[in-house]
Design an enzyme around this catalytic site. Structure first.
Site, PDB file in Angstrom:
ATOM      1  CD  GLU A  27      51.687 114.822  91.589  1.00  0.00           C
ATOM      2  OE1 GLU A  27      51.471 114.168  92.643  1.00  0.00           O
ATOM      3  OE2 GLU A  27      51.433 116.039  91.491  1.00  0.00           O
ATOM      4  CD1 TRP A  28      57.061 108.689  95.060  1.00  0.00           C
ATOM      5  CD2 TRP A  28      55.446 107.216  95.596  1.00  0.00           C
ATOM      6  NE1 TRP A  28      57.626 107.663  95.784  1.00  0.00           N
ATOM      7  CE2 TRP A  28      56.673 106.755  96.123  1.00  0.00           C
ATOM      8  CE3 TRP A  28      54.298 106.461  95.819  1.00  0.00           C
ATOM      9  CZ2 TRP A  28      56.777 105.572  96.849  1.00  0.00           C
ATOM     10  CZ3 TRP A  28      54.401 105.286  96.545  1.00  0.00           C
ATOM     11  CH2 TRP A  28      55.624 104.852  97.040  1.00  0.00           C
ATOM     12  CE  LYS A 123      47.361  96.231 110.448  1.00  0.00           C
ATOM     13  NZ  LYS A 123      46.768  97.494 109.978  1.00  0.00           N
ATOM     14  CD1 TRP A 575      41.090  98.800 107.097  1.00  0.00           C
ATOM     15  CD2 TRP A 575      39.772  97.642 105.703  1.00  0.00           C
ATOM     16  NE1 TRP A 575      41.645  97.547 106.914  1.00  0.00           N
ATOM     17  CE2 TRP A 575      40.870  96.823 106.071  1.00  0.00           C
ATOM     18  CE3 TRP A 575      38.809  97.136 104.832  1.00  0.00           C
ATOM     19  CZ2 TRP A 575      41.019  95.517 105.597  1.00  0.00           C
ATOM     20  CZ3 TRP A 575      38.967  95.842 104.356  1.00  0.00           C
ATOM     21  CH2 TRP A 575      40.065  95.036 104.733  1.00  0.00           C
ATOM     22  CD  GLU A 619      43.927  95.535 108.874  1.00  0.00           C
ATOM     23  OE1 GLU A 619      43.684  96.747 108.714  1.00  0.00           O
ATOM     24  OE2 GLU A 619      44.024  94.733 107.932  1.00  0.00           O
ATOM     25  CG  HIS A 708      46.273  87.331  97.428  1.00  0.00           C
ATOM     26  ND1 HIS A 708      45.554  86.790  98.458  1.00  0.00           N
ATOM     27  CD2 HIS A 708      46.070  88.665  97.464  1.00  0.00           C
ATOM     28  CE1 HIS A 708      44.954  87.774  99.098  1.00  0.00           C
ATOM     29  NE2 HIS A 708      45.243  88.910  98.521  1.00  0.00           N
TER      30      HIS A 708
END
Ligand code: GLN
Ligand code: ZN
Length: 772
Positions: A27-28, A123, A575, A619, A708
């Site tokens: 919902e956020w 991150k 991931w 990562e 991007h």
């Protein structure tokens, strides 16, 4: 001794460190995006946010948590909240803070606005959550509002909850910011102390009992000379609000400099006993825990989705209680629950055996409450819950999906080739002979635009509205269209376009054995963007070819080489939520063996170039220096196992992006890929500079434009990028490519940009021919 016989830990209380903000049905996210696109106004956004915030607080109360965090909720990111609270609005936003920073400026910093680019996002320690990096250049910190106080008041007034305000601590806040010289860190931390002091004294005046000050940087390898300023900061804060109990909260690893930092003048110290490799416990046993101080025992995993064996956790808590007695012990998660999905309630389709082995945020709160009740009050139903959890975990660990692991990976690996049969120099000659590529060959990274039409087709197929045949025909049309486009533009090495993939991890996870997919297991990645990581629950095994059909079809349409395309073992692991009963390195090697079967299948189908993407390899790098090499070793090994068995003539590519790779060039080189494409356009050439003093002697393409941005780069700018790279990298090993896949761009943008790129490569070749 069972927990029934142990003396009760009467002082035990339960706590939480942070609750997911996204809502059970995102919902956020939906509210934010509706506000951004103008469907709701600011007051509607505020009321929806308040509704969610209160709902989350009530839920924690209902679950029986004693110390409920307040102020961890955010409209975007908690670091950004802290920045605006301290009036840190970068100059380009032309806004001088006087009082609370308006929402338009707040979202401007997060997402960019006309005339002002967004702040950088990076991150959060070693998680997949991204925070907005505070900019301290020319900063004049002022307190614009006391956000933790407002959160505390709201919880108390609306729900009668005696909340625990959460703040990012001054040291971590500054250490995770940018725009200053590291040698000035202490001065800058000092400049924030009056602001913290005010926040805390106002909280104390309001009657707040506990405040949680997060200092996650204390688990990383920070410079020892910072200890003085850390000491000074906490002396100042404690003096400012002596009536307040400060819980100095650390997570994601063991506390560095335990002996020194455990004695800081604060009332509580929060330690992570899950992701610390046992070091926090060892430190407590070895050096003791300061008398009179409260220990926040992070014993329930806040970042992974597995159910706890509460019997084992209870034993750990009893052990800690012996060390810390008569001090108070608080049972809490290892870190904020922001990093796990909200609730298992919505999962209707998962295997029931798996469901019994999982715990999302709400279930983790139940675990914490049960532990506290069982150990503290001897509550019989809580005791039963503790016993049941141990049984459930044991049952799942011995289930068929998991036991095959019993095969000794080391023995298995000993039989597997882990290097190509001939060295790079020889392979290169063989490959060049076969491929006959021009100098500075052009290629792309794999994906082409995922248009609305493609997404709709995938959905129709998924829902069963389209037959497999209909869907296959559609995908083949897309592949054909883009093979034609690539040929027409004049690209040298083609790709099929990845139209059949929703996501580069999910696609493979769905086809390999050992993965499960939730219906609603979302976690926040950055801003309103949420991801639904797959769960690796069992042994990963190859089942059937995953990419061969599309790749071979694409190759059948052209005489140019088509690069096969798959996601590498380390990226799939990083991931996903991974199983916690065997080491990560072992899961990576299982993935590697499974993916190797795919690599071999592609080669057998006549594909002569295969790219194994590892964008997330950086990562997974541990926060502690002494653990980094071991990680790099097994990550490199996993890549080698995936790729080493192909013929010398088969060219292996890899791709990496959006991380800082300059410190791991040696490991990248050890992966022994024939060609790597690596992003550089965003880091503004920092990587290129690093090749001035590090040799890279295999094929390499530094991304020549940023995918991007919708902007079409011009030939001159890409040419200068190529020429800059050629000053430090040999021209006969250099490739020309965009810096990542094109799936987020439109067809028109991609075609226009690629045309320019091919022209830039041609211009660079011409210049080379002249200079030779
Ligand atoms: N081959 C993938 C693509 O082009 C790589 C994506 C990535 O690096 N994240 O989409
Ligand atoms: Zn990429």
């Amino acid at each position: 001794m069972s927990i029934n016989e142990r003396p009760a830990l009467s002082d035990l209380i339960s706590s939480n460190l942070g609750y997911p903000r996204i809502g059970g049905n995102r919902e956020w996210k939906k509210a934010l995006e509706r506000f951004w696109n103008g469907s709701i106004d600011e007051s509607e956004l505020h009321s929806e946010m308040k509704r969610l915030r209160l709902e989350h607080l009530s839920k924690q109360q209902d679950k029986g948590i004693d110390l409920i965090p307040v102020g961890d909720f955010s409209y975007y990111d908690h670091m950004l909240d802290t920045s605006v609270m301290f009036g840190l609005v970068p100059e380009r936003f032309n806004y001088r803070p006087a009082g609370p920073v308006p929402l338009s400026v707040y979202f401007g910093i997060a997402r960019g606005q006309k005339g002002a680019t967004a702040s950088e996002m990076t991150k959060w320690l070693n998680t997949n959550y991204h925070y907005i990096v505070p900019e301290l250049a020319n900063a004049a910190p002022v307190l614009t509002e006391n956000k933790p106080l407002q959160a505390y008041r709201e919880a108390k007034q609306e729900l009668g909850i005696e909340g625990k305000p959460v703040l990012i601590g001054p040291y971590s806040f500054v250490a995770l910011s940018k725009g200053y010289d590291r040698k000035d860190l202490a001065t800058i931390v000092r400049s924030f102390l009056p602001l913290y002091t005010r926040v805390l004294s106002e909280l104390a005046a309001e009657g707040v009992q506990w405040v949680q000050i997060d200092e996650p940087v204390l688990t990383t390898l920070f410079p020892a000379e910072d200890l003085d300023i850390i000491q000074e900061a906490y002396e100042t804060l404690t003096q400012a609000a002596p009536a307040l109990n400060i819980m100095l909260q650390t997570y994601f690893g063991s506390l560095e400099h335990y002996k020194h930092l455990s004695t800081l003048p604060v009332q509580g110290l929060g330690l992570d006993f899950v992701h610390d490799d046992g070091e926090n416990l060892q430190h407590v046993l070895q050096h003791g825990f300061p008398a009179g101080k409260t220990l926040g025992a992070g014993v329930v995993d806040g970042r992974n989705i597995w159910r706890s064996d509460l019997k084992a956790v209870a034993a750990l808590l009893s052990q800690l209680a012996e060390q810390t007695s008569p001090t108070q012990l608080i049972v809490q998660p290892s870190c904020s629950l922001l990093h796990v999905p909200v609730s298992l309630e919505a999962e209707q389709k998962l295997d029931i055996e798996l469901v019994h082995a999982l715990a999302f945020a709400d279930e983790k709160l139940e675990e914490i409450a049960a532990l506290t009740a069982a150990l503290g009050e001897r509550n019989p139903s809580a005791l039963a819950q503790v016993e049941q959890s141990a049984d459930a975990v044991a049952r799942f660990n011995s289930s068929a999906a998991r036991v095959q692991t019993a095969t000794d990976m080391a023995a298995l690996l000993a039989k597997e080739p882990q290097s190509r049969s001939v060295p790079f120099a020889q392979r290169r000659a063989i490959q060049q002979d076969k491929l006959k590529l021009p100098p500075l060959p052009t290629t792309t990274i794999g994906s082409f635009p995922q248009t609305a039409e493609i997404r709709k087709a995938r959905l129709q197929y998924r829902k069963g509205e389209w037959s497999a045949e209909q869907y296959r025909t559609f995908i083949q049309q897309q592949i054909k269209e883009w093979i034609d486009i690539q040929e027409e533009i004049g690209i040298d090495v083609l790709v099929h376009g990845e139209f059949e993939r929703t996501d580069m991890v999910e696609f493979f996870g769905e086809k390999l054995k050992g993965f499960a997919f939730t219906q609603n297991g979302w976690v926040q990645s950055y801003g309103s963007r949420c991801v639904k990581p797959p769960i690796i629950y069992g042994d990963v095994l190859f089942d059937q070819p995953m990419t061969v059909e599309e790749t071979a079809f694409a190759q059948s349409l052209t005489s140019k080489p088509v690069k096969g395309m798959l996601t590498g073992p380390v990226t799939i692991l990083n991931w996903s939520f991974e199983r916690n009963d065997i080491p990560r390195s072992q899961v990576a090697l299982q993935l590697a063996l499974a993916l190797r079967a795919e690599v071999e299948a592609l080669e057998q189908a006549g594909i002569g170039m295969i790219q194994v993407d590892e964008p997330a390899i950086r990562e997974g790098l541990p926060l502690k220096k002494e653990q980094q090499q071991a990680y790099l070793d097994w990550a490199v090994q996993a890549f080698l196992v995936t790729t080493a068995t192909v013929e010398p003539a088969t060219q292996i590519h890899t791709h990496m992006c959006y991380s800082e790779f300059q410190h791991m060039i040696q490991s990248i080189s050890d992966m022994d890929a024939d060609v790597i494409s690596i992003e550089t356009s965003r880091s503004h050439g920092e990587l290129i500079v690093s090749f001035e003093d590090q040799v890279y002697d295999k094929g390499i393409g530094l991304g020549v434009y940023d995918i991007h941005s919708p902007r079409i780069p011009d030939v001159a700018e890409m040419l200068s990028m190529i020429q800059r790279a050629l000053r430090v990298l040999p021209s006969d090993l250099f490739w020309v490519n965009p810096d990542c896949g094109l799936k987020t761009r439109t067809k028109e943008e991609s075609i226009a940009a690629l045309r320019q790129m091919v022209l830039a490569a041609q211009a660079a070749r011409d210049a080379l021919a002249v200079s030779n």
